[in-house]
Design an enzyme around this catalytic site. Structure first.
Site, PDB file in Angstrom:
ATOM      1  CD1 TRP A 163      -0.097  -1.541   3.319  1.00 27.62           C
ATOM      2  CD2 TRP A 163       0.582   0.876   3.121  1.00 27.62           C
ATOM      3  NE1 TRP A 163       0.665  -1.339   4.192  1.00 27.62           N
ATOM      4  CE2 TRP A 163       1.260  -0.212   4.217  1.00 27.62           C
ATOM      5  CE3 TRP A 163       1.038   1.974   3.223  1.00 27.62           C
ATOM      6  CZ2 TRP A 163       1.786   0.446   5.293  1.00 27.62           C
ATOM      7  CZ3 TRP A 163       1.886   2.728   4.178  1.00 27.62           C
ATOM      8  CH2 TRP A 163       2.185   1.615   5.175  1.00 27.62           C
ATOM      9  CE  LYS A 187      -2.972  -9.233  -2.422  1.00 29.73           C
ATOM     10  NZ  LYS A 187      -3.657  -7.879  -1.934  1.00 29.73           N
ATOM     11  N   PRO A 188      -3.581  -5.625  -5.974  1.00 24.34           N
ATOM     12  CG  PRO A 188      -5.013  -3.884  -6.230  1.00 24.34           C
ATOM     13  CD  PRO A 188      -4.757  -5.348  -6.508  1.00 24.34           C
ATOM     14  CB  ALA A 189      -2.299  -3.103  -0.443  1.00 24.23           C
ATOM     15  CD  GLU A 263      12.755  -5.326  -5.213  1.00 24.73           C
ATOM     16  OE1 GLU A 263      13.288  -4.960  -4.347  1.00 24.73           O
ATOM     17  OE2 GLU A 263      13.426  -5.502  -6.336  1.00 24.73           O
ATOM     18  CG  LEU A 264      10.996  -9.570   0.490  1.00 27.99           C
ATOM     19  CD1 LEU A 264      11.782 -10.927   1.183  1.00 27.99           C
ATOM     20  CD2 LEU A 264       9.886  -9.754   0.181  1.00 27.99           C
ATOM     21  CB  CYS A 297      10.930  -0.675   1.714  1.00 25.38           C
ATOM     22  SG  CYS A 297      11.170   0.024   0.019  1.00 25.38           S
ATOM     23  CD  GLU A 394      10.513  -2.608   6.859  1.00 22.31           C
ATOM     24  OE1 GLU A 394       9.501  -3.482   6.864  1.00 22.31           O
ATOM     25  OE2 GLU A 394      10.497  -1.785   5.938  1.00 22.31           O
TER      26      GLU A 394
HETATM   27  P1  NAP Z   1       2.685  -7.011   3.460  1.00 22.99           P
HETATM   28  O1  NAP Z   1       1.591  -6.977   4.562  1.00 22.99           O
HETATM   29  O2  NAP Z   1       3.645  -8.083   3.404  1.00 22.99           O
HETATM   30  O3  NAP Z   1       1.572  -7.149   2.139  1.00 22.99           O
HETATM   31  C1  NAP Z   1       2.261  -6.857   0.992  1.00 22.99           C
HETATM   32  C2  NAP Z   1       1.171  -7.398  -0.017  1.00 22.99           C
HETATM   33  O4  NAP Z   1       1.024  -9.020  -0.038  1.00 22.99           O
HETATM   34  C3  NAP Z   1      -0.174  -6.658   0.097  1.00 22.99           C
HETATM   35  O5  NAP Z   1      -0.709  -6.844  -1.193  1.00 22.99           O
HETATM   36  C4  NAP Z   1      -0.867  -7.872   0.828  1.00 22.99           C
HETATM   37  O6  NAP Z   1      -2.220  -7.990   0.681  1.00 22.99           O
HETATM   38  C5  NAP Z   1      -0.426  -9.164   0.243  1.00 22.99           C
HETATM   39  N1  NAP Z   1      -0.327  -9.990   1.215  1.00 22.99           N
HETATM   40  C6  NAP Z   1      -0.452 -10.261   2.497  1.00 22.99           C
HETATM   41  N2  NAP Z   1      -0.351 -11.568   2.947  1.00 22.99           N
HETATM   42  C7  NAP Z   1      -0.588 -12.524   1.783  1.00 22.99           C
HETATM   43  C8  NAP Z   1      -0.607 -13.717   1.593  1.00 22.99           C
HETATM   44  N3  NAP Z   1      -0.618 -14.790   2.390  1.00 22.99           N
HETATM   45  N4  NAP Z   1      -0.692 -14.287   0.315  1.00 22.99           N
HETATM   46  C9  NAP Z   1      -0.744 -13.346  -0.815  1.00 22.99           C
HETATM   47  N5  NAP Z   1      -0.469 -11.944  -0.461  1.00 22.99           N
HETATM   48  C10 NAP Z   1      -0.423 -11.409   0.720  1.00 22.99           C
HETATM   49  O7  NAP Z   1       3.337  -5.495   3.306  1.00 22.99           O
HETATM   50  P2  NAP Z   1       2.699  -4.184   3.491  1.00 22.99           P
HETATM   51  O8  NAP Z   1       2.427  -4.007   4.957  1.00 22.99           O
HETATM   52  O9  NAP Z   1       1.550  -4.011   2.638  1.00 22.99           O
HETATM   53  O10 NAP Z   1       3.910  -3.338   3.056  1.00 22.99           O
HETATM   54  C11 NAP Z   1       5.002  -2.810   3.840  1.00 22.99           C
HETATM   55  C12 NAP Z   1       6.146  -3.768   3.673  1.00 22.99           C
HETATM   56  O11 NAP Z   1       6.719  -3.714   2.408  1.00 22.99           O
HETATM   57  C13 NAP Z   1       7.471  -3.143   4.458  1.00 22.99           C
HETATM   58  O12 NAP Z   1       8.074  -4.449   5.180  1.00 22.99           O
HETATM   59  C14 NAP Z   1       8.118  -2.756   3.272  1.00 22.99           C
HETATM   60  O13 NAP Z   1       9.512  -2.549   3.646  1.00 22.99           O
HETATM   61  C15 NAP Z   1       7.928  -3.454   2.198  1.00 22.99           C
HETATM   62  N6  NAP Z   1       8.348  -2.774   0.779  1.00 22.99           N
HETATM   63  C16 NAP Z   1       9.241  -3.077   0.296  1.00 22.99           C
HETATM   64  C17 NAP Z   1       9.715  -2.751  -0.954  1.00 22.99           C
HETATM   65  C18 NAP Z   1      10.783  -3.056  -1.562  1.00 22.99           C
HETATM   66  O14 NAP Z   1      11.149  -2.579  -2.826  1.00 22.99           O
HETATM   67  N7  NAP Z   1      11.765  -3.795  -1.050  1.00 22.99           N
HETATM   68  C19 NAP Z   1       9.057  -1.526  -1.407  1.00 22.99           C
HETATM   69  C20 NAP Z   1       7.838  -1.134  -0.633  1.00 22.99           C
HETATM   70  C21 NAP Z   1       7.552  -1.833   0.288  1.00 22.99           C
HETATM   71  P3  NAP Z   1      -3.366  -7.039   1.696  1.00 22.99           P
HETATM   72  O15 NAP Z   1      -2.747  -6.065   2.158  1.00 22.99           O
HETATM   73  O16 NAP Z   1      -4.558  -6.916   1.005  1.00 22.99           O
HETATM   74  O17 NAP Z   1      -3.582  -7.944   2.763  1.00 22.99           O
END
Ligand code: NAP
Length: 491
Positions: A163, A187-189, A263-264, A297, A394
């Site tokens: 998101w 699939k977006p957030a 990309e974590l 991130c 984080e």
């Molecule tokens: P997240 O909770 O891991 O969610 C990311 C995406 O994965 C969302 O679309 C989420 O869907 C989906 N998701 C969650 N559980 C899933 C599952 N079991 N199966 C399939 N998809 C699933 O992360 P976030 O809170 O949205 O984003 C923040 C994180 O992203 C931070 O750790 C940040 O560092 C990282 N990030 C990394 C980068 C990079 O380039 N390295 C860039 C940006 C962000 P829902 O939200 O709809 O549940």
């Protein structure tokens, strides 16, 4: 807020697509489910959006599968033209896209407009890459055969985005996928679906054929995506999100040996040596910390300042942080928006309280900010002890934790003392030290005397538990290509 701006907000939300985009059709979810999209600066409902079930996900992947062969055969120049047209449309619709993003995610309007431009740039970059996919023709060492080497699209791809950058994380995947000739299901957030649906509209208007891009919004990510990952139809997963979810998805991908790009999360260090220009370092820290209100991130999560300049740096940073205007991202002059939701706000509060409880000094901020939305004050903490949770977790908010160091060796060890390895920042005017430290740091990216590294033309990605693969740059397209070698016997 004036009624004119209220009317414009309502108009932009009304006009935004709210259905799933599958096989070139806009449609409701099969079971008629919807999910709510809320404005994090007020907590109020913006609209509802179709909420996909596993059956909708399956429809989307089957559409991608059906379109794959034809799209792979589309001339690269034509694929490039779709991307260039989409780039232009993003610029034409920049103001509405930015407003939509601010409303669903909270970031200040200027930041949202900046993200639209950054996101569009991935389309331009990969439009240029689409026509430069190279191959090879070479002699076997024995001389009696030739090797013909070509790059082919990897096949139907699953793309999952977070998101915090609702548009750019999508174009960073869709750009190379389209350039390489891969169809996809994105699939977006759940928190920020509107930006991605608006992008699907743009790709449709830019001429992407049905089935090439499919968008599935859902409140049940695991239930919808796991069967697709394990289906045997998808050949690739490109994921941006937390390390925790990434690890789970890697396990699922093992089942059918999917290609993966991950990309974590990050835990970036920001290091200021005694020979650095402190004013420039403060400017850099403001960017590295406050870009996207700290929800990045790449955000500086641990700030190490040489003891001899700590007082000066701390005062100057605290002044700048204290002057930032916090508020609704749509309001004039606002520089820091709300956290994306109550969970994120609680996490920031918990981490600050934990650090203060462990002995950190609050220089400025340190509290939840007033208002109906999820606001936190821009905060500077000093002398954050090693046992504080924010050393390892984080923060994802507007909180800058400062800690002194005394020697180069000590600080390099501190920087590397994390399982993450996305990006680190180093400020010094000593060229030898700059290169020595940059080479010793275990991260995919290093900002030398600069507080932002993101650039579509550069390879973005992490080492260690921050990920696998690179997005952008001249290798970003490789993530969506397979190498095929054809051996030719010579008579
Ligand atoms: P997240 O909770 O891991 O969610 C990311 C995406 O994965 C969302 O679309 C989420 O869907 C989906 N998701 C969650 N559980 C899933 C599952 N079991 N199966 C399939 N998809 C699933 O992360 P976030 O809170 O949205 O984003 C923040 C994180 O992203 C931070 O750790 C940040 O560092 C990282 N990030 C990394 C980068 C990079 O380039 N390295 C860039 C940006 C962000 P829902 O939200 O709809 O549940």
């Amino acid at each position: 807020m004036s009624s004119a701006s209220q009317e414009r907000e309502a108009r932009v939300v009304d006009a935004a697509p709210k259905q799933l985009y599958i096989n070139g059709q806009w449609r409701d979810a099969r079971q008629g489910r919807v999910l709510e999209v809320r404005d994090p600066s007020t907590g109020s409902l913006l609209c509802t959006v179709a909420n996909a079930s596993p059956e909708d996900g399956r429809d989307a992947l089957e559409a991608a599968q059906a379109a794959q062969q034809g799209f792979a055969a589309m001339p690269p120049r034509q694929r490039a033209t779709i991307l260039m047209r989409a780039f232009e449309l993003m610029h034409e619709r920049k103001d509405d896209l930015a407003l939509l993003m601010t409303l669903e995610m909270g970031k200040p309007l200027a930041d949202a407009a900046g993200e639209v431009v950054y996101a569009a740039e991935f389309f331009r970059h990969f439009a240029e890459e689409a026509t430069r996919i190279s191959g090879g023709y070479q002699d076997a060492p024995t001389g009696n055969a030739r090797f013909l080497i070509r790059q082919e699209p990897v096949g139907p791809s699953l793309l999952i985005t977070p998101w915090n950058f609702p548009l750019a994380m999508g174009t960073r995947k869709l750009g190379p996928a389209i350039a390489a000739g891969c169809t996809s299901v994105l699939k977006p957030a759940e928190l920020t679906p509107l930006s991605m649906l608006a992008l699907a509209q743009i790709l449709e208007d830019a001429g992407a054929p049905p089935g090439v891009v499919n968008i599935v919004v859902t409140s049940t990510a695991g239930q919808v995506m796991e069967p697709l990952i394990r289906s045997g139809i998808a050949r690739k997963l490109s994921f941006t999100g937390s390390t925790q979810v990434g690890k789970k998805l890697l396990e699922q991908c093992a089942d059918k040996v999917l290609r993966t790009s991950m990309e974590l999360g990050g835990n970036a260090a920001f290091v200021v040596f005694e020979d650095a220009d402190v004013d420039k370092a403060v400017d850099g820290a403001m960017l590295a910390k406050m870009r996207n209100s700290g929800e990045a991130c790449t955000a500086a999560n641990r700030i190490f300042i040489h003891r001899s300049v700590l007082q000066e740096f701390s005062e100057k940073l605290a002044q700048r942080m204290g002057e930032l205007k916090v508020g609704r991202g749509v309001d004039e002059g606002v520089q820091v928006g709300p956290m994306v939701d109550a969970t994120q706000l609680d996490k920031v509060k918990e981490l600050v309280d934990d650090a203060v409880g462990a002995g950190a000094e609050v220089v400025v901020g340190g509290e939840v900010a007033p208002g109906d939305g999820y606001f936190y004050q821009p905060t500077v903490l000093r002398d954050v002890p090693r046992e504080a949770r924010m050393w390892t977790e984080e923060i994802f908010g507007p909180v800058a934790p400062l800690t002194p160091f005394d020697s180069e060796k000590e600080v390099v060890d501190l920087v590397n003392d994390t399982e993450y390895g996305l990006v680190n920042y180093v400020y010094t005017n000593d060229l030898n030290r700059a290169l020595r430290v940059a080479e010793s740091i275990e991260s995919g990216m290093v900002g030398l005397n600069q507080g932002v590294v993101s650039n579509p033309a550069a390879p973005f990605g992490g080492m260690k538990e921050s990920g696998l693969g690179r997005e952008g740059g001249d290798t970003g397209i490789d993530e969506f290509l397979e190498t095929k070698y054809i051996g030719i016997a010579m008579a």
